[in-house]
Design a protein around this motif. Structure first.
Motif, PDB file in Angstrom:
ATOM      1  N   MET A   1      95.338  69.565 -33.343  1.00 29.39           N
ATOM      2  CA  MET A   1      95.147  69.651 -31.920  1.00 29.39           C
ATOM      3  C   MET A   1      94.591  71.040 -31.602  1.00 29.39           C
ATOM      4  N   LYS A   2      93.628  71.068 -30.722  1.00 24.54           N
ATOM      5  CA  LYS A   2      93.024  72.329 -30.308  1.00 24.54           C
ATOM      6  C   LYS A   2      93.754  72.883 -29.083  1.00 24.54           C
TER       7      LYS A   2
ATOM      8  N   SER B   1      92.633  73.689 -26.190  1.00 24.14           N
ATOM      9  CA  SER B   1      92.287  73.002 -24.939  1.00 24.14           C
ATOM     10  C   SER B   1      93.087  71.713 -24.769  1.00 24.14           C
ATOM     11  N   GLU B   2      93.405  71.048 -25.877  1.00 28.49           N
ATOM     12  CA  GLU B   2      94.148  69.791 -25.807  1.00 28.49           C
ATOM     13  C   GLU B   2      95.604  70.019 -25.400  1.00 28.49           C
TER      14      GLU B   2
ATOM     15  N   LYS C   1      95.790  70.715 -21.731  1.00 27.71           N
ATOM     16  CA  LYS C   1      95.624  69.471 -20.961  1.00 27.71           C
ATOM     17  C   LYS C   1      96.936  68.679 -20.939  1.00 27.71           C
ATOM     18  N   GLN C   2      97.589  68.548 -22.096  1.00 27.00           N
ATOM     19  CA  GLN C   2      98.836  67.787 -22.174  1.00 27.00           C
ATOM     20  C   GLN C   2      99.955  68.465 -21.395  1.00 27.00           C
TER      21      GLN C   2
ATOM     22  N   ASP D   1      88.783  78.180 -28.584  1.00 29.91           N
ATOM     23  CA  ASP D   1      89.408  76.861 -28.683  1.00 29.91           C
ATOM     24  C   ASP D   1      89.576  76.455 -30.153  1.00 29.91           C
TER      25      ASP D   1
ATOM     26  N   GLU E   1      91.967  75.244 -33.607  1.00 35.02           N
ATOM     27  CA  GLU E   1      93.077  74.353 -33.956  1.00 35.02           C
ATOM     28  C   GLU E   1      94.373  75.149 -33.888  1.00 35.02           C
TER      29      GLU E   1
END
Length: 156
Positions: free
Chosen positions: A1-2, A4-5, A8-9, A89, A91
């Motif tokens: 998962m990066k 940015s992810e 978002k979560q 961004d 990992e």
């Protein structure tokens, strides 16, 4: 998962929870004691110079049992780290202490963040003499050929 992810979560969650690969949860009173960048410069076994950079989160299980890290607070920590460290961004790699310090990749199962076991790999398999994986085929799936020998066929 990066990075940015996870950001978002975090915007969709009420609580932050991490699940270990064996299905147990990191105790809910954990702290994120570090958010940083780790850069590894190395030479693989084929002689190629490589550079790998990850965003690192360190989770710590303290004895302050009333502590709860909320998504907004973790998001604030991440955003400060981005600003101060100039983070891109990358990992995410997570460090967590069990018997020893474990390093994990990060996933998300829809409600919780999952710590995923990391694996070693040869990055220069063509240089190391490691044979390519052979394709497994069932003999029953091989099409029969008309020019094959059969008992009494006179071909032998």
């Amino acid at each position: 998962m990066k990075l940015s992810e996870i950001k978002k979560q975090l915007g969709t969650l009420e609580n932050v929870a991490f699940v270990l690969p064996n299905g147990t949860y990191v105790p809910e009173h954990f702290h994120v004691t570090e958010v940083g960048l780790i850069t590894k410069n190395f030479i693989d076994c084929g002689g190629k110079v490589r550079k790998e950079t990850v965003t690192n989160f360190q989770l710590w299980d303290a004895n302050d049992f009333e502590h709860r890290l909320k998504p907004k607070k973790l998001l604030d920590i991440i955003e400060l780290s981005e600003k101060v460290l100039g983070m891109e961004d990358h990992e995410i790699e997570v460090e967590y202490q069990s018997e020893t310090i474990g390093k994990y990749d990060l996933g998300f199962n829809g409600t919780d963040f999952t710590l995923l076991n990391k694996q070693t790999a040869c990055l220069a398999q063509d240089q190391c003499g490691i044979p390519e994986s052979k394709q497994k085929v069932k003999l029953s799936e091989i099409p029969s050929q008309n020019n094959s020998c059969t008992p009494g066929g006179g071909c032998c």
